[in-house]
Design an enzyme around this catalytic site. Structure first.
Site: not given
Ligand code: PEP
Length: 249
Positions: A8, A10, A93, A95, A163, A169, A208
């Site tokens: 991904n 992003k 996702h 985010e 996730e 991250g 991660s």
């Protein structure tokens, strides 16, 4: 079940990054990994990414609208992603859930749009740090499956991306035991709802994943692949993760 290693990107990447995809594709052609390999770049790069991938790896979108077309300024439909060359779309996702207010119902509608367009979906779920600390991680993920994973998930190839938000991250990952515990819980939720077909859905771990931890994470039972953010941006890192796919997955 064939594992899926998905990258991904992003909101990273313009034309000068396309050689990273070409490099991954060239490596995949030589090593022929026993896994499906996918990169989801920004939608502006999809068509050129498909060319760079040269048929060796799949290219996907990171989000889509639930509608086919209409007065939805700035949105892109699954049909448009398909026309651009996408084979997959990531939906839900964290985010998007966090920064764009996407609810379970919206994520479910997007997943249906992906299937309407004839594409495959990675539907993301995962708990926050506070939810895990409160002992609610399993319930949160079960609720997200109930609310955002529609019936089409059992069609061949689709995936759930687990996730944990606090692992994305950050360089922090759950222990292998915690990953295994959550993945078997997700499997139980899928089987409780869809019976034996629920066993055919790939459950990806994301958060991660990097060349150092990939071998151990991918060897955990019920981990059917990885969803990789930062470490998918450089071909050398992503290839190193692909190389860690254990034979038995
Ligand atoms: C992601 O954003 O889906 C992700 C897993 O990111 P990272 O690998 O950078 O934690």
């Amino acid at each position: 079940m064939r594992p899926l290693i998905a990258g991904n990107w992003k909101m990273h990447g313009t034309g000068p990054q396309l050689p990273e995809i070409a490099a991954i594709a060239a490596r995949v052609r030589v090593t022929a990994p026993t896994a499906d390999i996918l990169i989801c770049p920004p939608s502006t790069l999809i068509t050129r990414a498909v060319q760079a991938a040269a048929g060796q790896i799949a290219i996907g979108g990171q989000n889509c609208a639930s509608e086919v077309s209409g007065a939805f300024t700035g949105d892109v439909s699954a049909e448009m992603l398909k026309e651009a060359g996408a084979a997959w779309v990531i939906v839900g996702h964290s985010e998007r859930r966090q920064h764009h207010g996407e609810t379970d119902a919206m994520v479910g509608a997007k997943a249906k749009a992906v299937w309407r367009a004839g594409l495959l979906a990675i539907i993301c779920i995962g708990e926050t740090d506070a939810q895990r600390r409160a002992g609610n991680a399993l319930t949160v993920c079960a609720d997200q499956i109930a609310g955002s994973v529609p019936d089409g998930i059992t069609a061949v190839g689709n995936a759930i991306g687990y996730e944990p938000l606090w692992a994305i991250g950050t360089g922090h990952t759950p222990s292998l035991e915690e990953i295994g515990h959550m993945h078997s819980h997700i499997r139980q939720c899928l089987v409780a709802r869809w019976g034996s077909q629920g066993r055919e859905v790939r459950i990806l771990y994301g958060g991660s994943v990097n060349p150092t931890n990939a071998r151990a994470v991918l060897a955990v039972p019920e981990v059917g692949g990885a969803l990789v953010g930062g470490a998918s941006l450089k071909a050398t890192d992503f290839e190193a993760i692909i190389n860690k796919i254990p034979a038995h997955v």
